[in-house]
Design a protein around this motif. Structure first.
Motif, PDB file in Angstrom:
ATOM      1  N   MET A   1       3.376  62.827 112.957  1.00  0.00           N
ATOM      2  CA  MET A   1       3.894  64.208 112.919  1.00  0.00           C
ATOM      3  C   MET A   1       2.754  65.188 113.155  1.00  0.00           C
ATOM      4  O   MET A   1       1.683  65.056 112.558  1.00  0.00           O
ATOM      5  N   ASP A   2       2.982  66.182 114.022  1.00  0.00           N
ATOM      6  CA  ASP A   2       1.908  67.144 114.268  1.00  0.00           C
ATOM      7  C   ASP A   2       1.998  68.319 113.294  1.00  0.00           C
ATOM      8  O   ASP A   2       2.985  68.503 112.584  1.00  0.00           O
ATOM      9  N   LEU A   3       0.915  69.077 113.276  1.00  0.00           N
ATOM     10  CA  LEU A   3       0.791  70.145 112.289  1.00  0.00           C
ATOM     11  C   LEU A   3       1.854  71.228 112.485  1.00  0.00           C
ATOM     12  O   LEU A   3       2.389  71.790 111.526  1.00  0.00           O
ATOM     13  N   LYS A   4       2.169  71.482 113.751  1.00  0.00           N
ATOM     14  CA  LYS A   4       3.158  72.535 114.036  1.00  0.00           C
ATOM     15  C   LYS A   4       4.539  72.130 113.506  1.00  0.00           C
ATOM     16  O   LYS A   4       5.282  72.956 112.968  1.00  0.00           O
ATOM     17  N   ALA A   5       4.865  70.850 113.641  1.00  0.00           N
ATOM     18  CA  ALA A   5       6.163  70.364 113.159  1.00  0.00           C
ATOM     19  C   ALA A   5       6.246  70.499 111.632  1.00  0.00           C
ATOM     20  O   ALA A   5       7.292  70.855 111.076  1.00  0.00           O
ATOM     21  N   LEU A   6       5.111  70.236 110.953  1.00  0.00           N
ATOM     22  CA  LEU A   6       5.093  70.362 109.491  1.00  0.00           C
ATOM     23  C   LEU A   6       5.270  71.837 109.097  1.00  0.00           C
ATOM     24  O   LEU A   6       5.965  72.166 108.131  1.00  0.00           O
TER      25      LEU A   6
ATOM     26  N   ALA B   1       7.023  75.387 101.762  1.00  0.00           N
ATOM     27  CA  ALA B   1       5.931  74.428 101.946  1.00  0.00           C
ATOM     28  C   ALA B   1       6.535  73.108 102.416  1.00  0.00           C
ATOM     29  O   ALA B   1       7.744  72.862 102.254  1.00  0.00           O
ATOM     30  N   ALA B   2       5.694  72.285 103.000  1.00  0.00           N
ATOM     31  CA  ALA B   2       6.112  70.921 103.332  1.00  0.00           C
ATOM     32  C   ALA B   2       4.877  70.037 103.222  1.00  0.00           C
ATOM     33  O   ALA B   2       3.792  70.432 103.672  1.00  0.00           O
ATOM     34  N   VAL B   3       5.047  68.898 102.580  1.00  0.00           N
ATOM     35  CA  VAL B   3       3.940  67.939 102.502  1.00  0.00           C
ATOM     36  C   VAL B   3       4.322  66.676 103.274  1.00  0.00           C
ATOM     37  O   VAL B   3       5.489  66.274 103.303  1.00  0.00           O
ATOM     38  N   LEU B   4       3.303  66.086 103.886  1.00  0.00           N
ATOM     39  CA  LEU B   4       3.488  64.824 104.604  1.00  0.00           C
ATOM     40  C   LEU B   4       2.983  63.702 103.707  1.00  0.00           C
ATOM     41  O   LEU B   4       1.784  63.637 103.398  1.00  0.00           O
ATOM     42  N   GLY B   5       3.891  62.851 103.258  1.00  0.00           N
ATOM     43  CA  GLY B   5       3.532  61.753 102.364  1.00  0.00           C
ATOM     44  C   GLY B   5       2.835  60.627 103.122  1.00  0.00           C
ATOM     45  O   GLY B   5       2.946  60.526 104.353  1.00  0.00           O
TER      46      GLY B   5
ATOM     47  N   GLY C   1       4.698  58.702 105.636  1.00  0.00           N
ATOM     48  CA  GLY C   1       5.118  59.367 106.879  1.00  0.00           C
ATOM     49  C   GLY C   1       6.308  60.279 106.675  1.00  0.00           C
ATOM     50  O   GLY C   1       6.712  61.012 107.584  1.00  0.00           O
ATOM     51  N   LYS C   2       6.873  60.244 105.468  1.00  0.00           N
ATOM     52  CA  LYS C   2       8.034  61.097 105.176  1.00  0.00           C
ATOM     53  C   LYS C   2       7.594  62.511 104.799  1.00  0.00           C
ATOM     54  O   LYS C   2       6.535  62.684 104.185  1.00  0.00           O
TER      55      LYS C   2
ATOM     56  N   LYS D   1      -0.867  63.487 103.030  1.00  0.00           N
ATOM     57  CA  LYS D   1      -1.744  63.520 104.213  1.00  0.00           C
ATOM     58  C   LYS D   1      -1.973  64.933 104.729  1.00  0.00           C
ATOM     59  O   LYS D   1      -2.973  65.183 105.408  1.00  0.00           O
ATOM     60  N   ALA D   2      -1.043  65.846 104.465  1.00  0.00           N
ATOM     61  CA  ALA D   2      -1.188  67.229 104.942  1.00  0.00           C
ATOM     62  C   ALA D   2      -0.173  68.099 104.218  1.00  0.00           C
ATOM     63  O   ALA D   2       0.836  67.605 103.710  1.00  0.00           O
ATOM     64  N   VAL D   3      -0.470  69.407 104.178  1.00  0.00           N
ATOM     65  CA  VAL D   3       0.482  70.362 103.605  1.00  0.00           C
ATOM     66  C   VAL D   3       0.551  71.573 104.518  1.00  0.00           C
ATOM     67  O   VAL D   3      -0.460  71.967 105.117  1.00  0.00           O
TER      68      VAL D   3
END
Ligand code: THU
Length: 130
Positions: free
Chosen positions: A1-6, A28-32, A35-36, A71-73
């Motif tokens: 998943m790319d940053l823009k999609a998150l 907010a959205a976090v990437l677990g 991958g979810k 992995k990202a927020v």
């Protein structure tokens, strides 16, 4: 998943914000690690101090579904610049990914990225407790 999609997931989550007091909606959205993606919004309360930020809502959703790594927020709000996570959220995020990329966005679709260790250098962590 790319940053823009998150970022887009965070923008969508913002629509669910419960903000009768501040009227300041945050998503907010976090990437677990799996991958979810877990979206979250701020949830305010009549007892103001009990309000929870969007980032911590998202973290709680991820961890309570079994994630142990983030992995990202991404964070989105209607701000002139970019929405920066508060200190409490930085600390909570650091527990699950001390160097994760933090995507700070706004409702115009703009964003900037910083690593969490830049936003919270020398964080207190699990090794300190153990
Ligand atoms: N808030 C968040 O949800 N995340 C942030 O990064 C900044 C602040 C919320 C808390 C409160 O509901 C409202 O925004 C105003 O501070």
């Amino acid at each position: 998943m790319d940053l823009k999609a998150l970022m887009e997931e965070a923008a969508k989550a913002r629509e669910k914000a419960y903000v009768p007091y501040s009227r300041f909606a945050v998503g907010a959205a976090v990437l677990g690690g799996s991958g979810k993606v877990y979206p979250g919004c701020n949830v305010e309360n009549a007892s103001y101090g009990l309000s929870i930020c969007a980032e911590r809502t998202a973290v709680a959703k991820a961890v309570s579904e079994g994630e142990r790594e983030i992995k990202a927020v991404a964070v989105v709000a209607d701000v002139p610049g970019f929405c920066s996570p508060c200190g409490a959220c930085r600390q909570v995020l650091a527990e699950f990914g001390p160097r994760m990329p933090v995507i700070m966005g706004n409702t115009r679709g703009e964003y900037k990225v910083r690593d969490l260790n830049e936003l919270l250098p020398e964080a207190f962590n699990l090794e300190d407790v153990n």
